[in-house]
Design an enzyme around this catalytic site. Structure first.
Site, PDB file in Angstrom:
ATOM      1  N   SER A  90       0.871  -1.079   0.073  1.00 19.97           N
ATOM      2  CA  SER A  90       0.047   0.116  -0.019  1.00 19.97           C
ATOM      3  C   SER A  90       0.785   1.080   0.080  1.00 19.97           C
ATOM      4  CB  SER A  90      -1.065  -0.020   1.021  1.00 19.97           C
ATOM      5  OG  SER A  90      -1.562   1.266   1.196  1.00 19.97           O
ATOM      6  N   TYR A 110      -2.256   0.054  10.174  1.00 22.43           N
ATOM      7  CA  TYR A 110      -2.530  -0.774   8.786  1.00 22.43           C
ATOM      8  C   TYR A 110      -1.389  -0.684   7.928  1.00 22.43           C
ATOM      9  CZ  TYR A 110      -3.996  -0.958   3.901  1.00 22.43           C
ATOM     10  OH  TYR A 110      -4.242  -1.204   2.652  1.00 22.43           O
TER      11      TYR A 110
END
Length: 334
Positions: free
Chosen positions: A127, A152
């Site tokens: 990501s 995350y």
């Protein structure tokens, strides 16, 4: 080829599986169908794949070690695309252990399955969030990313490190893909395109964080899928010129690579909102908010490494991509 796609009921997973099936690959898709967002959307995505003879769906949680080991042993995949993850920066502040189970434990089970069953190439979703507090734009895969600002992001960076370990120890070719704000038809309802379009259509106010002073490298789903397929087909190899005295996070002496996939053209949040307003045909009422914990002000992808490796650069204009998304959104929610 026989390809495992994890997170096959997800946004990117469904689109990727469809493209792989259309070109003749056999696809086994797994997904735990959790209720992070409405499960019906996931079922409706799977319906788009149901008519392909070479598609098999198995409901499964990647964190189930025994089930995953059995899956790999029985199916004997050529290649694996790991898209399954607990997503969402903001949700990681509320339920951090969900990210540990899926993004760490689940990914470890993927790595073990690939290791023990001679998978030719593991590609996995990282990501743009891994860039964290970096301010040097555009974000380069050659930059250090040791300061994440959400759990995350930390789990995604951890996944890259875990993959390198397996590339080093077991000669497993692995490639990580840092996605930059993916949008398009069948997109997640917790992402800004759905939140904004839905609110505007219902005459509700939208929340504009950091008072609109944000930038995102919005990337259309078709561009993401094209890039992913090209990377799946290009098995990671050791960098023969790698200099251990000058560490490069993007390559290695092991068969390991990391690439950005982004549109290479950051867009101001207010411009993004205006593009959605134009596609919907209505103006939005706006609640101007402060910055959210765990969020970053801007993302901007340097994609030179991707272009050099697979000869592809995302190019869908925001106006065109948003119009396709809004057309789908209106039809799906009609």
């Amino acid at each position: 080829m026989k390809i495992l796609v994890t997170g096959a009921a997800g946004f990117i997973g469904m689109h990727l599986s469809k493209r792989l099936l259309e070109r003749g690959d056999e696809v086994v898709g797994i997904d735990n169908l959790n209720d992070y967002y409405e499960v019906q959307l996931k079922h409706d995505r799977l319906k788009q794949l149901a008519n392909f003879d070479k598609f098999t769906f198995i409901k499964m949680d990647m964190a189930d070690r025994e089930a995953m080991a059995k899956l790999f042993k029985e199916q004997q995949f050529n290649r694996v695309m790991n898209l399954a993850a607990q997503a969402g920066v903001r949700y990681s502040l509320e339920n951090p252990l969900a990210y540990v189970d899926s993004n760490l434990v689940g990914f470890a089970n993927i790595l073990e399955g690939c290791r023990h069953n001679k998978v030719e190439h593991l590609v996995y979703a990282s990501s743009s969030s891994v860039y964290g507090s970096n301010t040097d734009m555009p974000f380069s895969v050659h930059d250090n990313v040791d300061h994440p600002v959400s759990l995350y992001a930390a789990t995604k960076k951890s996944g890259e490190l875990m993959a390198h370990t397996y590339s080093h120890l077991y000669n497993l070719p692995t490639t990580g893909l840092r996605f930059f704000t993916v949008y398009g038809p069948w997109g997640r309802p917790d992402m800004s395109p759905s939140l904004f379009a839905g609110a505007i259509l219902r005459d509700e106010a939208i929340n504009v964080f950091n008072k609109g002073r944000m930038q995102r490298d919005f990337t259309y789903i078709d561009d993401i899928v094209e890039g992913v397929i090209r990377v799946i087909d290009k098995v990671a190899e050791p960098n023969e010129q790698y200099d251990k005295s000058l560490p490069d996070p993007a390559t290695s002496y092991a068969p390991y690579r990391v690439y950005n996939i982004g549109n290479n053209e950051p867009v101001e949040l207010m411009e993004f909102i205006e593009t959605i307003e134009n596609a919907v045909g209505k103006k939005a009422e706006k609640n101007m908010m402060g910055m959210q914990d765990g969020d970053v002000v801007a993302t901007f992808a340097n994609i030179d490494a991707l272009i050099e490796a697979v000869g592809f650069k995302p190019a869908t204009p925001l106006k065109d991509g948003i119009q396709k998304f809004v057309d789908w959104y209106k039809e799906y929610h009609s």
